[in-house]
Design a protein around this motif. Structure first.
Motif, PDB file in Angstrom:
ATOM      1  N   GLU A 220       1.709  -3.142  -4.109  1.00 31.32           N
ATOM      2  CA  GLU A 220       1.100  -1.975  -3.473  1.00 31.32           C
ATOM      3  C   GLU A 220      -0.386  -1.881  -3.785  1.00 31.32           C
ATOM      4  O   GLU A 220      -1.177  -1.586  -2.900  1.00 31.32           O
ATOM      5  N   ASP A 221      -0.767  -2.154  -5.025  1.00 24.63           N
ATOM      6  CA  ASP A 221      -2.166  -2.030  -5.440  1.00 24.63           C
ATOM      7  C   ASP A 221      -2.605  -3.350  -6.062  1.00 24.63           C
ATOM      8  O   ASP A 221      -1.867  -3.945  -6.858  1.00 24.63           O
ATOM      9  N   ILE A 222      -3.802  -3.842  -5.709  1.00 22.17           N
ATOM     10  CA  ILE A 222      -4.235  -5.152  -6.175  1.00 22.17           C
ATOM     11  C   ILE A 222      -4.536  -5.184  -7.670  1.00 22.17           C
ATOM     12  O   ILE A 222      -4.637  -6.266  -8.254  1.00 22.17           O
ATOM     13  N   HIS A 223      -4.686  -4.019  -8.300  1.00 17.71           N
ATOM     14  CA  HIS A 223      -4.987  -3.977  -9.728  1.00 17.71           C
ATOM     15  C   HIS A 223      -3.734  -3.795 -10.577  1.00 17.71           C
ATOM     16  O   HIS A 223      -3.521  -4.525 -11.532  1.00 17.71           O
ATOM     17  N   LEU A 224      -2.915  -2.831 -10.221  1.00 15.71           N
ATOM     18  CA  LEU A 224      -1.814  -2.440 -11.093  1.00 15.71           C
ATOM     19  C   LEU A 224      -0.428  -2.491 -10.449  1.00 15.71           C
ATOM     20  O   LEU A 224       0.566  -2.196 -11.102  1.00 15.71           O
ATOM     21  N   GLY A 225      -0.336  -2.844  -9.167  1.00 13.23           N
ATOM     22  CA  GLY A 225       0.976  -2.817  -8.533  1.00 13.23           C
ATOM     23  C   GLY A 225       1.341  -1.392  -8.141  1.00 13.23           C
ATOM     24  O   GLY A 225       0.461  -0.607  -7.777  1.00 13.23           O
ATOM     25  N   PRO A 226       2.632  -1.027  -8.177  1.00 10.63           N
ATOM     26  CA  PRO A 226       3.792  -1.828  -8.588  1.00 10.63           C
ATOM     27  C   PRO A 226       4.128  -2.911  -7.575  1.00 10.63           C
ATOM     28  O   PRO A 226       3.639  -2.900  -6.448  1.00 10.63           O
ATOM     29  N   SER A 227       4.994  -3.847  -8.000  1.00  5.72           N
ATOM     30  CA  SER A 227       5.352  -4.971  -7.157  1.00  5.72           C
ATOM     31  C   SER A 227       6.853  -5.048  -6.952  1.00  5.72           C
ATOM     32  O   SER A 227       7.641  -4.488  -7.715  1.00  5.72           O
ATOM     33  N   ARG A 228       7.239  -5.761  -5.899  1.00 10.85           N
ATOM     34  CA  ARG A 228       8.650  -5.894  -5.524  1.00 10.85           C
ATOM     35  C   ARG A 228       8.855  -7.261  -4.901  1.00 10.85           C
ATOM     36  O   ARG A 228       7.898  -7.942  -4.541  1.00 10.85           O
ATOM     37  N   PHE A 229      10.132  -7.674  -4.777  1.00 10.17           N
ATOM     38  CA  PHE A 229      10.422  -8.931  -4.105  1.00 10.17           C
ATOM     39  C   PHE A 229      11.664  -8.794  -3.238  1.00 10.17           C
ATOM     40  O   PHE A 229      12.477  -7.888  -3.404  1.00 10.17           O
ATOM     41  N   TYR A 230      11.756  -9.713  -2.280  1.00  9.38           N
ATOM     42  CA  TYR A 230      12.873  -9.783  -1.341  1.00  9.38           C
ATOM     43  C   TYR A 230      13.306 -11.249  -1.245  1.00  9.38           C
ATOM     44  O   TYR A 230      12.510 -12.154  -1.488  1.00  9.38           O
ATOM     45  N   TYR A 231      14.558 -11.486  -0.851  1.00 13.98           N
ATOM     46  CA  TYR A 231      14.972 -12.867  -0.603  1.00 13.98           C
ATOM     47  C   TYR A 231      15.888 -12.921   0.611  1.00 13.98           C
ATOM     48  O   TYR A 231      16.497 -11.923   1.011  1.00 13.98           O
ATOM     49  N   SER A 232      15.954 -14.116   1.204  1.00 15.39           N
ATOM     50  CA  SER A 232      16.685 -14.319   2.453  1.00 15.39           C
ATOM     51  C   SER A 232      17.492 -15.609   2.371  1.00 15.39           C
ATOM     52  O   SER A 232      17.046 -16.593   1.776  1.00 15.39           O
ATOM     53  N   TYR A 233      18.677 -15.600   2.979  1.00 16.08           N
ATOM     54  CA  TYR A 233      19.505 -16.806   3.093  1.00 16.08           C
ATOM     55  C   TYR A 233      19.600 -17.311   4.533  1.00 16.08           C
ATOM     56  O   TYR A 233      20.365 -18.239   4.810  1.00 16.08           O
ATOM     57  N   ASP A 234      18.840 -16.709   5.441  1.00 17.61           N
ATOM     58  CA  ASP A 234      18.913 -17.140   6.839  1.00 17.61           C
ATOM     59  C   ASP A 234      17.518 -17.404   7.414  1.00 17.61           C
ATOM     60  O   ASP A 234      17.223 -17.071   8.546  1.00 17.61           O
ATOM     61  N   ARG A 235      16.686 -18.017   6.592  1.00 16.85           N
ATOM     62  CA  ARG A 235      15.346 -18.428   7.006  1.00 16.85           C
ATOM     63  C   ARG A 235      14.469 -17.251   7.431  1.00 16.85           C
ATOM     64  O   ARG A 235      13.648 -17.367   8.335  1.00 16.85           O
ATOM     65  N   GLY A 236      14.662 -16.126   6.765  1.00 16.08           N
ATOM     66  CA  GLY A 236      13.783 -14.985   6.966  1.00 16.08           C
ATOM     67  C   GLY A 236      14.167 -14.047   8.082  1.00 16.08           C
ATOM     68  O   GLY A 236      13.410 -13.124   8.393  1.00 16.08           O
ATOM     69  N   LYS A 237      15.329 -14.240   8.682  1.00 13.99           N
ATOM     70  CA  LYS A 237      15.745 -13.313   9.744  1.00 13.99           C
ATOM     71  C   LYS A 237      16.171 -11.962   9.161  1.00 13.99           C
ATOM     72  O   LYS A 237      15.876 -10.909   9.721  1.00 13.99           O
ATOM     73  N   THR A 238      16.874 -11.998   8.029  1.00 16.99           N
ATOM     74  CA  THR A 238      17.227 -10.775   7.300  1.00 16.99           C
ATOM     75  C   THR A 238      16.908 -10.993   5.824  1.00 16.99           C
ATOM     76  O   THR A 238      16.898 -12.133   5.328  1.00 16.99           O
ATOM     77  N   TRP A 239      16.675  -9.873   5.117  1.00 14.01           N
ATOM     78  CA  TRP A 239      16.236  -9.949   3.727  1.00 14.01           C
ATOM     79  C   TRP A 239      17.028  -8.988   2.856  1.00 14.01           C
ATOM     80  O   TRP A 239      17.379  -7.884   3.288  1.00 14.01           O
ATOM     81  N   GLU A 240      17.276  -9.409   1.613  1.00 10.70           N
ATOM     82  CA  GLU A 240      17.838  -8.540   0.578  1.00 10.70           C
ATOM     83  C   GLU A 240      16.681  -7.973  -0.239  1.00 10.70           C
ATOM     84  O   GLU A 240      15.747  -8.685  -0.585  1.00 10.70           O
ATOM     85  N   GLY A 241      16.745  -6.703  -0.581  1.00 12.46           N
ATOM     86  CA  GLY A 241      15.677  -6.072  -1.336  1.00 12.46           C
ATOM     87  C   GLY A 241      15.367  -4.703  -0.756  1.00 12.46           C
ATOM     88  O   GLY A 241      16.039  -4.265   0.178  1.00 12.46           O
ATOM     89  N   ALA A 242      14.412  -4.028  -1.299  1.00 16.31           N
ATOM     90  CA  ALA A 242      13.420  -4.515  -2.256  1.00 16.31           C
ATOM     91  C   ALA A 242      13.939  -4.422  -3.708  1.00 16.31           C
ATOM     92  O   ALA A 242      14.675  -3.496  -4.051  1.00 16.31           O
ATOM     93  N   PHE A 243      13.500  -5.404  -4.535  1.00 16.65           N
ATOM     94  CA  PHE A 243      13.840  -5.433  -5.940  1.00 16.65           C
ATOM     95  C   PHE A 243      12.579  -5.310  -6.781  1.00 16.65           C
ATOM     96  O   PHE A 243      11.534  -5.877  -6.445  1.00 16.65           O
TER      97      PHE A 243
END
Length: 360
Positions: A136-159
């Motif tokens: 969210e912010d280039i200095h302090l975040g916070p940050s999150r991640f997502y992952y996909s098993y179908d080449r980016g068509k759908t995603w799990e997250g945010a984590f």
């Protein structure tokens, strides 16, 4: 069939590089693929970017991005099925930022699910796997991640991305898969004064349930300098090489103990832009980066000795309208050519372009 014919004709004509438009829309600002990531499966390529609204800035704002910070922005994907020649746009609802999130200082258009703790179980070696890190912010975040098993068509997250004992984490996408449950991730941590940043390496060996701080990749930069936005490749079972963006240059760092310790190798390029690094089929390294001095554009280099030294600059394009461009991410095609995606301008709206080039 038509795309294949185009490729054959270009090859027969001694084709060296080709520029294509990935996403361009009147009145819009599209930017920063390096913040999102690129993934490829042979000639299928997916690249992430942000789409906001274009705004002309005055002279006092000439080093600000030409984006309207009062209007919403959204996360987008572009997908090519023909090695980067043509692209279609996607905006998966499962990839949208959490409600109330700002991206690059711009309010998100639609709110996704709040970030939660990862329960693990991520299958990093799934053949259709992709993962993306966002902040969210280039200095302090916070940050999150997502992952996909179908080449980016759908995603799990945010984590949630842990803070690893740092003042903040501003995550972009740079990771190396080691095994079914084992993945290294390279992140930007805040400096001790709370500003961006310095590169760290973290690792999970339990499918993302827990993450461990492994090492600082770079020293903490002094003053207003920063060491951010790494792009990393594996050289051997024990050796890793990463290119890191500093304020006025790109430097290379290497680890020979699988990431536990790092040392500076040397200067790669003098530019104020993040690098995009690839390991080629013959073991050479290729790098691309935006060039924010006249003539504005995109450049590359090739190393024959695993990043110790680099060849002459390759001019990929030099028709940019201003400094507001670059942030590339690259994918390697089966035929050995590179597809480098970036944001670009010829004096007006910022758009996503791609250059297909041969790193000979």
């Amino acid at each position: 069939m038509k795309s294949l014919l185009i490729l054959l004709l270009l090859a027969a004509a001694g084709f060296a590089q080709q520029n294509v438009v990935v996403y361009k829309e009147s009145g819009r600002f599209a930017g920063w693929p390096a913040n999102h990531g690129i993934w490829s499966w042979n000639n299928e390529i997916v690249v992430g970017f942000e789409a906001g609204y274009f705004k002309v800035k005055g002279e006092k704002e000439h080093r600000e991005h030409a984006i309207d910070y009062s209007k919403p922005e959204e996360h987008m994907l572009a997908r090519s099925l023909d090695g980067g020649l043509t692209w279609k746009m996607e905006a998966p609802p499962s990839l949208q930022p959490p409600e109330g999130t700002k991206i690059a200082g711009v309010p998100a258009k639609t709110g996704g699910k709040p970030a939660v703790e990862s329960m693990g179980g991520i299958r990093f070696t799934d053949p259709n796997f992709a993962m993306t890190f966002r902040m969210e912010d280039i200095h302090l975040g916070p940050s999150r991640f997502y992952y996909s098993y179908d080449r980016g068509k759908t995603w799990e997250g945010a984590f949630k991305v842990p803070d690893f004992g740092q003042k903040g984490i501003a995550a972009r996408t740079d990771y190396i898969v080691n095994g079914p449950k084992d993945c290294m991730v390279f992140l930007t941590a805040a400096k001790s004064n709370g500003r961006e940043g310095r590169v760290i390496m973290v690792r999970t060996t339990d499918g993302g349930k827990s993450w461990k701080f492994v090492a600082y990749v770079t020293p903490e930069p002094e003053g207003n300098d920063h060491a951010i936005m790494p792009s990393t490749v594996r050289l051997s079972p024990k050796s890793l090489y990463t290119a890191v963006r500093f304020r006025q240059f790109i430097d290379g760092y290497q680890s020979d103990d699988n990431g536990s310790t790092w040392h500076r190798v040397g200067r790669i390029a003098d530019t104020d832009n993040p690098p995009s690094l690839l390991k080629l089929k013959d073991g050479r390294l290729a790098i691309a980066y935006g060039y924010r001095k006249p003539p504005f554009g995109l450049r590359g280099r090739v190393s024959k000795d695993q990043g110790k030294t680099w060849g002459d600059e390759i001019i990929l394009r030099q028709d940019g309208g201003s400094w507001d461009l670059g942030y590339p991410r690259s994918a390697l095609r089966p035929d050995g050519k590179i597809v480098t995606a970036y944001y670009f301008n010829e004096g007006a709206e910022r758009y996503i372009g791609a250059t297909i080039w041969d790193p000979k």
